[in-house]
Structures are given as structure tokens and as C-alpha cells.
Design a protein around this motif. Structure first.
Motif, short mmCIF file in Angstrom:
data_model
loop_
_atom_site.label_atom_id
_atom_site.label_comp_id
_atom_site.label_asym_id
_atom_site.label_seq_id
_atom_site.Cartn_x
_atom_site.Cartn_y
_atom_site.Cartn_z
N PHE A 277 -16.15 -54.40 100.29
CA PHE A 277 -16.74 -55.12 99.16
C PHE A 277 -17.76 -56.15 99.63
CE2 PHE A 277 -13.46 -58.08 100.35
CZ PHE A 277 -13.87 -59.33 99.93
N LEU A 278 -17.79 -56.42 100.95
CA LEU A 278 -18.80 -57.31 101.53
C LEU A 278 -19.95 -56.52 102.17
CD1 LEU A 278 -16.28 -59.76 103.19
CD2 LEU A 278 -17.95 -60.43 101.46
N VAL A 279 -19.79 -55.20 102.21
CA VAL A 279 -20.80 -54.35 102.86
C VAL A 279 -21.56 -53.51 101.84
CG1 VAL A 279 -21.16 -52.45 104.49
CG2 VAL A 279 -19.45 -54.22 105.00
N ILE A 280 -20.83 -52.77 101.01
CA ILE A 280 -21.48 -51.80 100.13
C ILE A 280 -22.19 -52.44 98.93
CG2 ILE A 280 -21.10 -49.75 98.69
CD1 ILE A 280 -18.78 -49.01 100.56
N PRO A 281 -21.51 -53.21 98.06
CA PRO A 281 -22.21 -53.77 96.89
C PRO A 281 -23.43 -54.65 97.21
CG PRO A 281 -19.84 -53.93 96.60
CD PRO A 281 -20.06 -53.51 98.01
N PRO A 282 -23.37 -55.55 98.22
CA PRO A 282 -24.55 -56.38 98.48
C PRO A 282 -25.79 -55.60 98.91
CG PRO A 282 -22.61 -57.38 99.46
CD PRO A 282 -22.22 -55.99 99.03
N ILE A 283 -25.58 -54.38 99.44
CA ILE A 283 -26.73 -53.54 99.83
C ILE A 283 -27.12 -52.61 98.69
CG2 ILE A 283 -27.50 -51.69 101.37
CD1 ILE A 283 -25.78 -52.92 103.57
N VAL A 284 -26.13 -51.97 98.10
CA VAL A 284 -26.39 -50.94 97.08
C VAL A 284 -26.97 -51.54 95.80
CG1 VAL A 284 -25.28 -49.24 95.58
CG2 VAL A 284 -24.68 -49.35 98.01
N ASN A 285 -26.43 -52.68 95.35
CA ASN A 285 -26.85 -53.23 94.06
C ASN A 285 -28.35 -53.52 93.98
OD1 ASN A 285 -24.25 -53.07 93.06
ND2 ASN A 285 -23.73 -55.17 93.57
N PRO A 286 -28.95 -54.25 94.93
CA PRO A 286 -30.40 -54.50 94.84
C PRO A 286 -31.21 -53.21 94.89
CG PRO A 286 -29.38 -55.99 96.42
CD PRO A 286 -28.35 -54.97 96.08
N LEU A 287 -30.76 -52.22 95.66
CA LEU A 287 -31.49 -50.96 95.75
C LEU A 287 -31.44 -50.21 94.42
CD1 LEU A 287 -30.33 -49.69 99.28
CD2 LEU A 287 -32.52 -50.71 98.66
N ILE A 288 -30.27 -50.22 93.78
CA ILE A 288 -30.14 -49.55 92.47
C ILE A 288 -31.08 -50.18 91.45
CG2 ILE A 288 -28.58 -49.21 90.50
CD1 ILE A 288 -26.29 -49.01 92.53
N TYR A 289 -31.05 -51.51 91.36
CA TYR A 289 -31.89 -52.19 90.39
C TYR A 289 -33.37 -52.06 90.74
CZ TYR A 289 -27.75 -54.29 88.30
OH TYR A 289 -26.55 -54.48 87.66
N GLY A 290 -33.68 -52.10 92.03
CA GLY A 290 -35.07 -51.99 92.45
C GLY A 290 -35.69 -50.66 92.10
N PHE A 291 -34.90 -49.58 92.21
CA PHE A 291 -35.43 -48.25 91.93
C PHE A 291 -35.30 -47.86 90.46
CE2 PHE A 291 -34.71 -47.67 96.55
CZ PHE A 291 -35.98 -47.23 96.89
N LYS A 292 -34.27 -48.38 89.77
CA LYS A 292 -34.01 -47.94 88.41
C LYS A 292 -34.78 -48.72 87.35
CE LYS A 292 -31.94 -45.43 85.31
NZ LYS A 292 -32.33 -44.03 85.13
N LEU A 293 -34.90 -50.05 87.51
CA LEU A 293 -35.60 -50.87 86.52
C LEU A 293 -37.11 -50.74 86.75
CD1 LEU A 293 -33.34 -54.05 86.44
CD2 LEU A 293 -33.27 -52.06 84.94
N SER A 294 -37.80 -50.22 85.74
CA SER A 294 -39.22 -49.86 85.92
C SER A 294 -40.10 -51.06 86.26
CB SER A 294 -39.74 -49.17 84.65
OG SER A 294 -39.58 -50.01 83.52
N LYS A 295 -39.84 -52.22 85.65
CA LYS A 295 -40.68 -53.40 85.91
C LYS A 295 -40.58 -53.83 87.37
CE LYS A 295 -40.91 -55.46 81.28
NZ LYS A 295 -40.65 -56.69 80.48
N ILE A 296 -39.37 -53.80 87.90
CA ILE A 296 -39.20 -54.19 89.30
C ILE A 296 -39.77 -53.11 90.22
CG2 ILE A 296 -37.48 -54.60 91.11
CD1 ILE A 296 -35.74 -55.97 89.08
N ARG A 297 -39.53 -51.83 89.88
CA ARG A 297 -40.05 -50.74 90.69
C ARG A 297 -41.57 -50.77 90.74
NH1 ARG A 297 -37.88 -46.94 88.08
NH2 ARG A 297 -39.67 -46.21 86.88
N ASN A 298 -42.20 -50.99 89.59
CA ASN A 298 -43.66 -51.06 89.55
C ASN A 298 -44.19 -52.24 90.35
OD1 ASN A 298 -43.65 -48.82 87.90
ND2 ASN A 298 -43.77 -49.98 86.00
N ARG A 299 -43.47 -53.36 90.29
CA ARG A 299 -43.89 -54.54 91.04
C ARG A 299 -43.79 -54.29 92.55
NH1 ARG A 299 -47.40 -58.58 90.97
NH2 ARG A 299 -46.69 -60.31 92.28
N ILE A 300 -42.73 -53.61 92.98
CA ILE A 300 -42.56 -53.29 94.40
C ILE A 300 -43.68 -52.36 94.85
CG2 ILE A 300 -41.10 -52.09 96.07
CD1 ILE A 300 -38.67 -53.04 94.43
N ILE A 301 -44.00 -51.35 94.03
CA ILE A 301 -45.08 -50.41 94.38
C ILE A 301 -46.41 -51.13 94.46
CG2 ILE A 301 -46.40 -48.41 93.55
CD1 ILE A 301 -43.76 -47.40 92.27
N PHE A 302 -46.65 -52.05 93.52
CA PHE A 302 -47.91 -52.82 93.50
C PHE A 302 -48.05 -53.67 94.77
CE2 PHE A 302 -50.02 -56.88 92.58
CZ PHE A 302 -51.29 -56.43 92.23
#
Length: 308
Positions: A277-302
Motif C-alpha cells: 500500500f506504500l508502493v502500488i497506489p502512490p505510483i499507480v494513482n497519478p498515472l491513472i489520473y494523468g492518462f485518463k483525465l483529458s485536461k491533465i493528459r492534454n496539459r502533459i502532452i502540451f
């Protein structure tokens, strides 16, 4: 002063059987912690710098990532030091602080997920009232609730533990765990209050989980008949559900190992289940939101294209 512990140091024995591969473990742990810092800090900076993301959902996501940094800071630095040290010890006060940080982080994650579920309920089921309900003032209160309430609840547990007289300095884990410290008490009768408060804490966070599950079941029922709501649900709620599932699975595996696990299981396996619980969620959660939420994904691409 009879109930004051005379133990000044705790010995962490979770690494005793894996020290032959400590260089590889150190490298892997350092890489893992670096990845945790990279993905969480990146998401926090993107949300803070982009004014278009200054909305309740993204501010709560920023809070989520900050909580991940807070919790992992209570584990990784000490664990990395232990991997390079012949003796795995921690001071009495340091042990209590580590237990406070790690478990207030875990409870904080569940509180933040509960607030996120409420935010999505208002956004989908009461869209016309969303901005009036999720005002800056209420959002500030919800963020404070999701951070301060777990901290105060776990601090109460830790304070009660600090009053116990302990008869053993050995903790069979990689990090300090409050319930294990309580088991080291000389007189079990003294732990009655600790056990009562611990059960109350468990009940509080079980209700958090029930609220989250009920919220998303209601949202699924609401979204079935609306194409627009289904799209909104898939875009913004699926990451929350994935985060919740990841968190629950890691915590449940740890609890199952504690309750039903055998000492015959390999130490490396028990260690991984204890810290997942100290390894998987802290890595997986930001990646999920970064790729799934379009506003954040577009900002990362920009940002990526801009710096090429």
C-alpha cells in the motif's frame, strides 16, 4: 511513572532474512521512490501552474498526490537507510512518529476518496448546483477534513500506545506498526482502551468505504439512462474507482496476511504484502489520473511538445 516505557530503541527484524540481496533491494527501492516523487510532484505542479485545472476535482486530486508524498516519506528514507545498515533500529519516538505518518496517510487516502466520491455525486446528479455546493469555502473544509480527521484519529491511537509499558523491543516488520507495539505491552489488561479506540477507528473507516461504494452504485444507476452522464462517469469516475480498488486490495491483502498468514510463508513475500500500500497506489494513482483525465493528459502532452 509505572506506565512509561523504558525502551529507547526498537529493532526491526523484517529484513533479517533478505540482507543477502540488499544491494539489489536498495536499487529497486530507490528507483521506486524516485518514481513516486516524479509522478506525484509532476501532477501537483501541473495542477498548481495551470489555472484551468483550479477546479474542485483537480484540487482534490492534488491533495491526493500530496498525501501520497506524505505517507511514502514516512517509509522510504528510513527503509533505504536500513538497507545500508547492519543494524535495523529506530528510536522509540521515531517509531511512534513513523506509525502515525504511515497510518494517517492510509486513512487519509480513504477520506480523500470519500470526498472525491461526494464531488462526483454533486457534479453528475446535481450539475446546476455544482459550483454553489462545491464552493471554495466548502472545498477548503472538505480538504481539511480529509487531512486533519485521519491525523487526529491516528494520533489518538498513538498517544494511547505511548502510555503503555513495553516488555520487548522487537518488531517483526519493516516499519513500525501501532498494533504490534500494543502487543508488546507487559500487561494486556492495560490495552483495553487501545483496543476499543482501534475498533472505533476501524468502524469509522469501514463507513467511509461503505459511503464510497454506495455513492458510485448510485452514480452508476443514475448514469445508465443518460449518454452524457455515462460519458462523464467513464471520464471522471473510473479513475476514482480504480484508485479505490487498488487501495482496498493492498490493504485487504495486508490484513489477511496478519490475520491468517503463516510464519512458514517466505519473508520476502510477507514484506511485500506489508508494504504494497506504500508502493502500488502512490505510483499507480497519478498515472491513472494523468492518462485518463483529458485536461491533465492534454496539459502533459502540451508541456512535452513544448520542451522538445
Amino acid at each position: 511513572m509505572d506506565n512509561v516505557s523504558f525502551i529507547k530503541l526498537f529493532f526491526l527484524s523484517g529484513l533479517n532474512e533478505t540482507m543477502n540481496s540488499r544491494v539489489a533491494l536498495f536499487s529497486l527501492t530507490l528507483l521506486c521512490y524516485g518514481l513516486v516523487l516524479l509522478v506525484n510532484v509532476s501532477l501537483i505542479v501541473i495542477i498548481i501552474l495551470d489555472k484551468k485545472l483550479h477546479e474542485p476535482m483537480y484540487i482534490l486530486l492534488c491533495t491526493f498526490c500530496m498525501n501520497g508524498l506524505y505517507g511514502t516519506a514516512g517509509f522510504y528514507p528510513k527503509f533505504l537507510i536500513d538497507l545500508l545498515s547492519p543494524a535495523h533500529v529506530i528510536s522509540y519516538s521515531g517509531c511512534l512518529i513513523q506509525a502515525l505518518v504511515i497510518y494517517s496517510f492510509a486513512c487519509g487516502d480513504l477520506s480523500i476518496l470519500a470526498v472525491m466520491a461526494y464531488d462526483r455525486y454533486v457534479a453528475i446528479c446535481r450539475p446546476l448546483q455544482y459550483h454553489s455546493i462545491m464552493s471554495k469555502k466548502r472545498l477548503t473544509k472538505l480538504v481539511c477534513f480529509s487531512w486533519l480527521t485521519p491525523f487526529c484519529i491516528i494520533a489518538t491511537n498513538i498517544f494511547l500506545t505511548s502510555r503503555l509499558k513495553l516488555c520487548s523491543p522487537y518488531i517483526a516488520r519493516l516499519f513500525c506498526v501501532n498494533w504490534i507495539i500494543v502487543e508488546l505491552a507487559c500487561f494486556p489488561a492495560e490495552t483495553t482502551v487501545n483496543n476499543i479506540v482501534a475498533y472505533i477507528t476501524i468502524i469509522i473507516y469501514v463507513f467511509h468505504g461503505v459511503f464510497i461504494v454506495w455513492s458510485y452504485m448510485y452514480l452508476i444507476k443514475t448514469c445508465v439512462d443518460s449518454v452524457e452522464n455515462r460519458a462523464k462517469f467513464m471520464q471522471t469516475c473510473v479513475p476514482h474507482l480504480t484508485s479505490l480498488l487498488t487501495f482496498l486490495l493492498t490493504v485487504i491483502f495486508d490484513i489477511m496476511l496478519i490475520r491468517y498468514g503463516s510464519n512458514d510463508l517466505p519473508q520476502a513475500f510477507r514484506n511485500f504484502v506489508a508494504i504494497e500500500f506504500l508502493v502500488i497506489p502512490p505510483i499507480v494513482n497519478p498515472l491513472i489520473y494523468g492518462f485518463k483525465l483529458s485536461k491533465i493528459r492534454n496539459r502533459i502532452i502540451f508541456v512535452t511538445i513544448k520542451h522538445k
